[in-house]
Design a protein around this motif. Sequence first.
Motif, short mmCIF file in Angstrom:
data_model
loop_
_atom_site.label_atom_id
_atom_site.label_comp_id
_atom_site.label_asym_id
_atom_site.label_seq_id
_atom_site.Cartn_x
_atom_site.Cartn_y
_atom_site.Cartn_z
N HIS A 1 0.36 -0.91 0.14
CA HIS A 1 -0.02 -0.09 0.05
C HIS A 1 0.97 1.21 -0.10
O HIS A 1 -0.35 2.02 -0.28
CB HIS A 1 -1.12 -0.11 1.68
CG HIS A 1 -0.09 0.41 2.75
ND1 HIS A 1 0.78 -1.15 2.93
CD2 HIS A 1 0.31 0.86 3.18
CE1 HIS A 1 1.10 -0.75 3.94
NE2 HIS A 1 1.14 0.26 4.53
N TYR B 1 -7.01 5.79 -7.28
CA TYR B 1 -6.51 4.67 -7.12
C TYR B 1 -6.05 4.80 -5.10
O TYR B 1 -5.30 3.87 -4.65
CB TYR B 1 -4.91 3.45 -7.86
CG TYR B 1 -6.08 3.32 -9.00
CD1 TYR B 1 -5.20 4.04 -10.47
CD2 TYR B 1 -7.01 2.78 -9.25
CE1 TYR B 1 -5.56 3.45 -11.86
CE2 TYR B 1 -7.46 2.52 -10.82
CZ TYR B 1 -6.50 3.27 -11.60
OH TYR B 1 -6.69 2.65 -12.61
N ILE B 2 -5.90 6.10 -4.89
CA ILE B 2 -4.86 6.24 -4.02
C ILE B 2 -5.46 6.39 -2.61
O ILE B 2 -6.74 7.40 -2.82
CB ILE B 2 -3.91 7.49 -3.94
CG1 ILE B 2 -2.74 7.38 -5.15
CG2 ILE B 2 -3.56 8.31 -3.11
CD1 ILE B 2 -2.14 8.51 -5.31
N PHE B 3 -5.74 6.01 -1.65
CA PHE B 3 -6.71 6.21 -0.77
C PHE B 3 -6.24 7.36 0.01
O PHE B 3 -6.94 7.95 0.86
CB PHE B 3 -6.38 4.49 0.46
CG PHE B 3 -7.54 4.73 1.74
CD1 PHE B 3 -6.52 4.63 2.64
CD2 PHE B 3 -8.70 4.71 1.22
CE1 PHE B 3 -7.47 4.80 4.07
CE2 PHE B 3 -9.39 4.56 2.67
CZ PHE B 3 -8.90 4.44 3.37
N GLY B 4 -5.23 8.14 0.55
CA GLY B 4 -5.42 9.28 1.39
C GLY B 4 -3.56 9.60 0.89
O GLY B 4 -2.83 8.84 0.86
N ASP C 1 1.82 8.63 -0.18
CA ASP C 1 0.80 8.53 -0.28
C ASP C 1 0.38 7.10 -0.12
O ASP C 1 1.67 6.22 -0.04
CB ASP C 1 1.29 8.28 -2.39
CG ASP C 1 0.30 10.00 -2.37
OD1 ASP C 1 1.06 10.30 -4.15
OD2 ASP C 1 -0.65 10.71 -2.10
N ILE D 1 -2.08 3.56 -0.64
CA ILE D 1 -2.68 3.22 -1.63
C ILE D 1 -3.81 2.27 -0.97
O ILE D 1 -3.63 1.28 -0.77
CB ILE D 1 -2.03 2.09 -3.49
CG1 ILE D 1 -0.96 3.81 -3.70
CG2 ILE D 1 -3.03 1.68 -4.01
CD1 ILE D 1 0.72 2.02 -4.30
N ASP D 2 -5.08 2.52 -1.82
CA ASP D 2 -6.30 1.78 -1.77
C ASP D 2 -6.30 0.35 -2.10
O ASP D 2 -6.40 0.02 -2.75
CB ASP D 2 -7.33 2.28 -2.70
CG ASP D 2 -8.93 1.92 -1.86
OD1 ASP D 2 -8.82 1.55 -0.54
OD2 ASP D 2 -10.21 2.23 -2.09
N ASP E 1 -8.06 -1.79 -0.77
CA ASP E 1 -9.65 -2.48 -1.67
C ASP E 1 -9.47 -2.69 -3.23
O ASP E 1 -10.40 -3.91 -3.96
CB ASP E 1 -10.82 -1.64 -1.24
CG ASP E 1 -10.87 -2.05 0.01
OD1 ASP E 1 -11.27 -0.75 0.86
OD2 ASP E 1 -10.88 -3.30 0.64
N GLN E 2 -8.92 -1.68 -3.70
CA GLN E 2 -9.36 -1.51 -5.41
C GLN E 2 -8.03 -2.48 -6.01
O GLN E 2 -8.52 -3.44 -6.80
CB GLN E 2 -8.79 -0.33 -5.63
CG GLN E 2 -10.08 0.97 -5.22
CD GLN E 2 -9.82 2.53 -6.02
OE1 GLN E 2 -9.43 2.68 -7.26
NE2 GLN E 2 -10.02 3.16 -5.47
N THR E 3 -7.01 -2.13 -5.43
CA THR E 3 -5.94 -3.02 -5.46
C THR E 3 -6.11 -4.77 -5.53
O THR E 3 -6.20 -5.36 -6.69
CB THR E 3 -4.94 -3.04 -4.35
OG1 THR E 3 -4.85 -1.60 -4.34
CG2 THR E 3 -3.50 -3.78 -5.36
N THR F 1 2.59 4.80 -7.64
CA THR F 1 2.19 6.38 -7.22
C THR F 1 2.86 7.79 -8.67
O THR F 1 2.36 8.71 -9.02
CB THR F 1 1.67 7.38 -6.24
OG1 THR F 1 3.14 7.14 -5.59
CG2 THR F 1 0.57 6.22 -4.78
#
Lengths: 376, 215
Positions: free
Chosen positions: B31, B46-49, B55, B57-58, B60-62, B166
């Motif tokens: 992540h 695609y970035i969670f926060g 950064d 990475i989300d 769930d999407q991954t 990212t």
Amino acid sequence: MAAAVGRVLRLSGRWSAAAPGGPRTQMLRLIYTTTAVQRKNVGASGPEKYTETFIEKQIEEFNLGKRHLANMMGEDPETFTQEDIDRSIAYLFPSGLFDKRARPMMKHPTEIFPEQRKIQWGEDGRPFHFLFYTGKQSYYSLMHETYEKLLNVQKYQDQLTAQDLLPQKEKRNLAGSRWLTKIELEEMLLEKLSDDDYSRFIQLLQKLITLPCGEIEEEYIKKFSKEVPAQLQKVVIEPLKYDERGVAFSTGEGKRKTARATAVVYDNGTGKMTVNGIDVLHYFPVLQDREQLLFPFQFLDRVGKHDTVCTVSGGGRSAQAGAIRLASAKALRSFVTEKEVEFMRQAGLLTADPRVKERKKPGQEGARRKFTWKKR
Amino acid sequence: DKLLSEPLSHPDFFNVKELFSLKDLFDARVHLGHKKGCRHRFMEPYIFGCRLDQDIIDLDQTMQHLQLALNFTAHIAYRKGIILFISRKRQFCHLVESTARECGEYAHTRYWQGGLLTNAHIQFGSGVRLPDLLIFLSSLNNVFEPHVAIRDAAKMNIPTVGVVDTNCNPCLITYPIPGNDDSPTAMELYCKLFRMTIIRAKDKRRQDEVFSELR
């Protein structure tokens, strides 16, 4: 081979997780291109490639042909060697062509069809080597293997350090070996290399060897190193010979320009010198020549101690003197210690003078002199 | 042909979901992304926060993207397609090459010569078969630019699967997998997953061929 006009593509659909049910049929879509666009550049693909089956067929034909040839020549087909083949072909098809490669020849197919032009993939199109798509498969597989060995050595080193058994680094003698040259490596891999690739590979090997536990991979490294003769053709100093009277003597040969001389230097002498049966004072009236002859003895402080008998032919006055000087210096090596031999070498007594008469070139008056230049 | 059309009727014929879990991805540090300044515009969905400028990475999407990508590679391997692993990261070059060798597929982790895909008929020979899938384990090359092979694959109509970090451009990749491409644990995880899917798919193919011969 694809048809000249059409090219078949497989349209692959996206299989998503939430797709609706039902079988998905493959769609074939024909893309048409004009013949003008498809013009083949015949020379661009390089020399033709050969398949395995083709080469096997060639080998069978070669063996059959060998037996036929043996029958024709009236010899035994079982013991018909390559030399016999060459001889028979030269007899049956005499050719006056100068270039050996242009004459008819019958050799084993592996010699005629070079390895690298074999096709590298199988019937279904899948290449044999896993690095085929890089272009330089053998070079990169070599790098891969070498890197693997490096990792092994590092792992072994870590294990030893964990047990505190790491041996101290010993200096390995690298003077007797050298790495393979770029050309030799190219021959080994059957692939062209660039200078950069070659230097990278050598750097990897050096890195491998400098690690403390490099001994494990010695065998692998030996494949890429060659022995170098330790001394540059160490000149063997002949031992002294003894004649009937028990006097030690030794022979030397020397040359200068076109003169060739042999000198036999005897021990326990008075400094007499004979050239071609004539005394040195009569043969060489000029002082300069006699000084040349004296030089080796003077250098070694053995002026009145040796007798010399020489034979000389060719050249002129000065050349013959130089030749005898070299010959007697070479003969004196056997009487003298190695250190003094080294001194003689450094003094230039043991080196043959390479200067010879330079040839005359066309368009010039002499070797260097040009014709008189007239402005108009 | 029944052999080829049957797998396409199931959404997850090879059951790739069981190979990984969210916890595995998190432990392998998948992540983690680059810093905020390196962020690519197209990676924002695609970035969670962002935490302390880095950064995240989300995952769930991954997970979804990874499942799609693994399913796709399994189908390609089932149909005996040629798979080419690409990564221009020097640290993982050996790992990727060994993975490819174990799968029986191909790898290219070295300098990419310009005409490899587009000029293949001249570089290799006339009857070459090009790869049917490219898997990018790191989609940038050593100069931090998008790898030439992404563009070439798009030109030659070859589907692509790629791990996009990212700072990468996910545009031309057919099955992007947003995830970290810099840590060793993440790379080992990806290699393990791809290896297991490909071997599974090939075994399944061999079994199905044997069954259809028996019938």
